[in-house]
Design a protein around this motif. Structure first.
Motif, PDB file in Angstrom:
ATOM      1  N   GLY A  65       0.797  -1.221   0.000  1.00  0.00           N
ATOM      2  CA  GLY A  65       0.000   0.000   0.000  1.00  0.00           C
ATOM      3  C   GLY A  65       0.824   1.263   0.000  1.00  0.00           C
ATOM      4  O   GLY A  65       0.480   2.242   0.675  1.00  0.00           O
ATOM      5  N   ILE A  66       1.901   1.275  -0.763  1.00  0.00           N
ATOM      6  CA  ILE A  66       2.773   2.447  -0.852  1.00  0.00           C
ATOM      7  C   ILE A  66       2.377   3.267  -2.073  1.00  0.00           C
ATOM      8  O   ILE A  66       2.245   2.738  -3.170  1.00  0.00           O
ATOM      9  CB  ILE A  66       4.255   2.032  -0.939  1.00  0.00           C
ATOM     10  CG1 ILE A  66       4.633   1.209   0.291  1.00  0.00           C
ATOM     11  CG2 ILE A  66       5.151   3.249  -1.082  1.00  0.00           C
ATOM     12  CD1 ILE A  66       4.478   1.937   1.611  1.00  0.00           C
ATOM     13  N   ILE A  67       2.184   4.570  -1.878  1.00  0.00           N
ATOM     14  CA  ILE A  67       1.846   5.462  -2.974  1.00  0.00           C
ATOM     15  C   ILE A  67       3.055   5.603  -3.902  1.00  0.00           C
ATOM     16  O   ILE A  67       4.191   5.622  -3.419  1.00  0.00           O
ATOM     17  CB  ILE A  67       1.396   6.847  -2.409  1.00  0.00           C
ATOM     18  CG1 ILE A  67       0.707   7.690  -3.462  1.00  0.00           C
ATOM     19  CG2 ILE A  67       2.573   7.590  -1.794  1.00  0.00           C
ATOM     20  CD1 ILE A  67       0.030   8.936  -2.891  1.00  0.00           C
ATOM     21  N   LYS A  78      -6.536  -0.290  -1.525  1.00  0.00           N
ATOM     22  CA  LYS A  78      -6.561  -0.627  -0.096  1.00  0.00           C
ATOM     23  C   LYS A  78      -7.083   0.542   0.728  1.00  0.00           C
ATOM     24  O   LYS A  78      -7.843   0.352   1.697  1.00  0.00           O
ATOM     25  CB  LYS A  78      -5.158  -1.010   0.366  1.00  0.00           C
ATOM     26  CG  LYS A  78      -5.089  -1.473   1.821  1.00  0.00           C
ATOM     27  CD  LYS A  78      -3.675  -1.454   2.359  1.00  0.00           C
ATOM     28  CE  LYS A  78      -3.185  -0.036   2.560  1.00  0.00           C
ATOM     29  NZ  LYS A  78      -1.859   0.031   3.214  1.00  0.00           N
ATOM     30  N   ASP A  79      -6.713   1.756   0.340  1.00  0.00           N
ATOM     31  CA  ASP A  79      -7.163   2.930   1.087  1.00  0.00           C
ATOM     32  C   ASP A  79      -8.674   3.085   1.005  1.00  0.00           C
ATOM     33  O   ASP A  79      -9.329   3.457   1.993  1.00  0.00           O
ATOM     34  CB  ASP A  79      -6.482   4.187   0.537  1.00  0.00           C
ATOM     35  CG  ASP A  79      -6.826   5.416   1.349  1.00  0.00           C
ATOM     36  OD1 ASP A  79      -6.260   5.581   2.439  1.00  0.00           O
ATOM     37  OD2 ASP A  79      -7.693   6.197   0.900  1.00  0.00           O
ATOM     38  N   ALA A 119       2.447  -5.510   4.981  1.00  0.00           N
ATOM     39  CA  ALA A 119       3.695  -4.844   4.596  1.00  0.00           C
ATOM     40  C   ALA A 119       4.895  -5.537   5.235  1.00  0.00           C
ATOM     41  O   ALA A 119       5.941  -5.716   4.591  1.00  0.00           O
ATOM     42  CB  ALA A 119       3.646  -3.371   5.013  1.00  0.00           C
ATOM     43  N   PHE A 120       4.741  -5.983   6.486  1.00  0.00           N
ATOM     44  CA  PHE A 120       5.851  -6.638   7.174  1.00  0.00           C
ATOM     45  C   PHE A 120       6.219  -7.959   6.519  1.00  0.00           C
ATOM     46  O   PHE A 120       7.377  -8.199   6.169  1.00  0.00           O
ATOM     47  CB  PHE A 120       5.498  -6.861   8.645  1.00  0.00           C
ATOM     48  CG  PHE A 120       6.462  -7.744   9.372  1.00  0.00           C
ATOM     49  CD1 PHE A 120       7.692  -7.252   9.787  1.00  0.00           C
ATOM     50  CD2 PHE A 120       6.166  -9.084   9.631  1.00  0.00           C
ATOM     51  CE1 PHE A 120       8.609  -8.073  10.441  1.00  0.00           C
ATOM     52  CE2 PHE A 120       7.070  -9.908  10.279  1.00  0.00           C
ATOM     53  CZ  PHE A 120       8.294  -9.399  10.682  1.00  0.00           C
ATOM     54  N   ALA A 135      -5.657   7.954   4.316  1.00  0.00           N
ATOM     55  CA  ALA A 135      -4.541   7.540   3.463  1.00  0.00           C
ATOM     56  C   ALA A 135      -3.208   7.745   4.163  1.00  0.00           C
ATOM     57  O   ALA A 135      -2.306   6.896   4.079  1.00  0.00           O
ATOM     58  CB  ALA A 135      -4.580   8.312   2.149  1.00  0.00           C
ATOM     59  N   ALA A 136      -3.073   8.857   4.868  1.00  0.00           N
ATOM     60  CA  ALA A 136      -1.815   9.137   5.566  1.00  0.00           C
ATOM     61  C   ALA A 136      -1.568   8.116   6.675  1.00  0.00           C
ATOM     62  O   ALA A 136      -0.437   7.625   6.847  1.00  0.00           O
ATOM     63  CB  ALA A 136      -1.853  10.552   6.142  1.00  0.00           C
ATOM     64  N   VAL A 137      -2.626   7.795   7.431  1.00  0.00           N
ATOM     65  CA  VAL A 137      -2.472   6.813   8.503  1.00  0.00           C
ATOM     66  C   VAL A 137      -2.097   5.448   7.932  1.00  0.00           C
ATOM     67  O   VAL A 137      -1.201   4.768   8.453  1.00  0.00           O
ATOM     68  CB  VAL A 137      -3.771   6.719   9.329  1.00  0.00           C
ATOM     69  CG1 VAL A 137      -3.690   5.561  10.316  1.00  0.00           C
ATOM     70  CG2 VAL A 137      -4.022   8.026  10.070  1.00  0.00           C
ATOM     71  N   SER A 138      -2.777   5.017   6.860  1.00  0.00           N
ATOM     72  CA  SER A 138      -2.478   3.711   6.270  1.00  0.00           C
ATOM     73  C   SER A 138      -1.069   3.673   5.697  1.00  0.00           C
ATOM     74  O   SER A 138      -0.387   2.643   5.765  1.00  0.00           O
ATOM     75  CB  SER A 138      -3.502   3.369   5.184  1.00  0.00           C
ATOM     76  OG  SER A 138      -3.381   4.244   4.077  1.00  0.00           O
TER      77      SER A 138
END
Length: 670
Positions: free
Chosen positions: A439-441, A449-450, A475-476, A548-551
């Motif tokens: 979920g990286i922009i 996902k957002d 992500a991990f 979006a910022a939190v995710s």
């Protein structure tokens, strides 16, 4: 729209199946690969033409000129089985936003897999694997089955192709039929999904009994009014639907309405196909098939059939909040469970398999929390958007895994490490896939996902926090996998083995194409194309940058933790494992679900139930029959002299019988 093109979309893969299945052994491996790939390439072009015509032509058959609503369009619909006048099963081709979307997804991934397999199914010396032609025949059969499923005009047609998809999956998973683990995996997948499909069939029968129809258009070409009633276009169907939707007169069973029971049972079929708890156990073992099969079936197409099923009947699910709540809970639990298991697996294909389970659960949760009152059903659009983006980057990840396995000769990451220097193209494309799923922009997974998290926020804070946690875990474990394959330490080349390298263009080109799509797919105005009621929805206008910022922060935390633990060789992972050995063992052994199923089937069902029944059958039922046969045999042996053929004996017996009857008569008279 002309009928010819849709017919060809279904006919070409079916023709390739029969051609390669019946005549493949008489043609060369290369020719079989070319024919299979060319056939799917033509199907791809026809599907793209059909989808683009539907979405962008603006034809009155496809779009309502006044409202801008996209319409359901039946290209053709032929009668097949007629039970009575109001209940006829038809075979047809339904075109609407989600079926057009799936035409693009299925043909794109299938074509990439066909092209990729030309290289994967050969060794480093160019020798084709045994059964190469059969493999391409099965790929074509699967593609035909999945295409028939998504364009079905009625739920019974969908069920027929649903079962054909299961049969195709069985054939592909068990392709290496001389390998016991592959045979076991194929049987496991077939049995588990058949059990789930029993619930699906019962749900279909309940729904059709009360509504008098199987047709999707009569289920879904309707509007949900403010009062919550569904007004169908068909009068008879409308009456049937009103009977099971009316809160005051709806038939009830065990405290739930017939509609809820029907929808939950139908969802049971989706749970099996999409590997939701507790029917998920088949998917990790299905990795026994060739890796291209994993990309085609268990990453991009077959496993989303359950999501597609719920989306297809979504207007009906809106009428039962209980069914949607069940979907939400099952999806949320499955997503978290699969993410935990993926964090400790050492087989790279199994990590991706559990990742698939988790991401499919994301889509289910998004459908479960979707409500029309919140941004016109954001959850529905987000689920379909994620289904599209996930298909691309998960197929990319599986095909990258196949390239790595092909180069290294092992699925175990302990045989890899440091491959970034040896396989630069695979390294970059795999990294793009990891960034997308994390979920990286600006990669596509970020946007889809957002939107799912936004839909969860609109429904429940608990759902939002839960799914955000799963997103961080995703992500991990994906970057854990990335670092263990491409970094950690230098790759050790064993004596007698060649250095790993990027594969031939037939395997590399699909990786590059899918990576490119993954980079740009997030910018597609998806809401303008696909929504729950066909009306355009500009999701960018409702894009919540705070969510979006939190995710994004959550994803970066997961990536950062994976970087610290796995970028370079260090004792931290071992310390974590030793600190929580019980948790690690439970996750590594998949929370012992397989052992639980083995205990239930072998100890309880087979030993506790089946053995006593078998004993009763052998001793009592068979014993009774054997006893009757024994008595009959002895009696017949004892009286065999009565049929000796001696006339004098027959006369004496007749005389004695007559005297005996006379004596009895005399006694009775006296």
């Amino acid at each position: 729209m002309e009928v010819t093109i849709p017919v060809l979309i279904l006919a070409i893969p079916l023709l390739m199946f029969f051609l390669l299945g019946l005549l493949g052994k008489y043609m060369s491996h290369k020719l079989a690969g070319i024919l299979g790939t060319a056939g799917m390439g033509i199907t791809l072009l026809l599907a793209y033409f059909t989808a683009f015509t539907y979405f962008f032509s603006g034809a009155p058959d496809f779009v309502d000129a006044q409202t801008g609503q996209r319409l359901q369009y039946i290209v053709f619909n032929q009668d097949w089985l007629a039970f009575y006048n109001n209940l006829v099963i038809r075979i047809g081709f339904l075109l609407d936003p989600i079926s057009a979307l799936m035409l693009v997804v299925i043909t794109t991934i299938s074509f990439m897999v066909h092209l990729y397999s030309n290289g994967y199914m050969r060794d480093h010396h160019g020798v084709y694997e045994r059964g190469f032609q059969r493999f391409y025949a099965f790929l074509s059969l699967f593609s035909f089955s999945m295409l028939g499923l998504v364009v079905a005009t009625n739920i019974f047609q969908m069920y027929i192709f649903w079962e054909l998809v299961g049969a195709s999956s069985y054939l592909l998973i068990g392709f290496y039929y001389t390998k016991p683990s592959a045979v076991s995996a194929s049987k496991k997948a077939f049995i588990v999904t058949r059990f789930a499909d029993l619930g699906f069939l019962i749900g279909i029968l309940i729904l059709s009994f009360y509504t008098g129809t199987f047709n999707f258009t009569e289920f879904t070409s309707a509007a949900v009014g403010e009062s919550g009633n569904l007004f169908a276009v068909n009068e008879a169907t409308a009456q049937g639907i009103s009977n099971i939707f009316a809160t005051s007169a709806a038939p009830m069973f065990m405290g739930a309405s017939v509609l809820t029971w029907a929808l939950v049972l139908i969802f049971m079929g989706g749970m099996g196909k999409s590997a939701m708890l507790p029917l998920h156990i088949w998917l990790p073992d299905a990795m026994e098939g060739p890796t291209p099969v994993s990309a085609l079936i268990h990453a991009a197409t077959m496993v989303v059939a359950g999501v597609y099923l719920v989306a297809r009947l979504f207007p009906l699910y809106l009428m039962s909040t209980a069914a949607l709540d069940i979907i939400t809970v099952v999806g949320a639990l499955t997503a978290f469970y699969a993410a935990m298991v993926a964090c400790v697996q050492i087989d790279i294909k199994r990590v991706l398999a559990f990742s698939t389970i988790s991401q499919i659960a994301f889509m289910m949760v998004s459908l479960g929390v979707a409500r029309p009152e919140f941004h016109e059903g954001l959850g529905y659009m987000a689920s379909m958007f994620h289904m599209f983006t996930h298909a691309m980057f998960k197929a990319l990840l599986f095909l990258c895994a196949g390239a790595i396995i092909h180069a290294v000769g092992s699925n175990d990451y302990t045989e890899m490490h440091g491959l970034r220097k040896h396989m630069p193209v695979t390294h970059i494309t795999f990294l793009i896939g990891c960034l997308a799923i994390a979920g990286i922009i600006p990669f596509s997974g970020f946007f889809s996902k957002d939107e799912i998290l936004s839909a969860c926020m609109g429904n429940s804070w608990l759902a939002y926090l839960w799914m955000s946690l799963v997103a961080g875990m995703t992500a991990f474990y994906m970057f854990r996998l990335y670092y263990l394959i491409f970094w950690w330490k230098e790759h050790k080349i064993h004596a007698g083995h060649h250095a790993p390298h990027d594969q031939a263009w037939t395997m590399t080109l699909p990786l590059v194409i899918l990576a490119a799509v993954t980079c740009v797919a997030g910018f597609i105005p998806f809401g303008n194309l696909v929504s729950w009621n066909g009306e355009p929805y500009d999701f960018m206008a409702h894009f919540d940058w705070s969510i979006a910022a939190v995710s994004l922060i959550v994803a970066l935390v997961g990536i950062g933790l994976a970087t610290v633990m796995y970028r370079k060789e260090n004792p931290m992972p071992a310390k974590m494992r030793n600190a929580l050995p019980a948790l690690w063992n439970w996750c590594f052994h998949r929370f012992y679900w397989d052992e639980l199923y083995m205990f239930i089937t072998h100890k309880i069902i087979f030993n506790g139930i089946c053995k006593p029944i078998a004993w009763f059958d052998r001793r009592i039922i068979d014993g009774s029959m054997d006893g009757l046969a024994y008595i009959s045999n002895k009696a017949s042996w004892a009286i065999r002299g009565l049929q000796s053929g001696n006339v004098q004996t027959y006369v004496w017996i007749y005389l004695l019988g007559a005297l005996l009857l006379g004596a009895i008569t005399a006694i009775c008279v006296i």
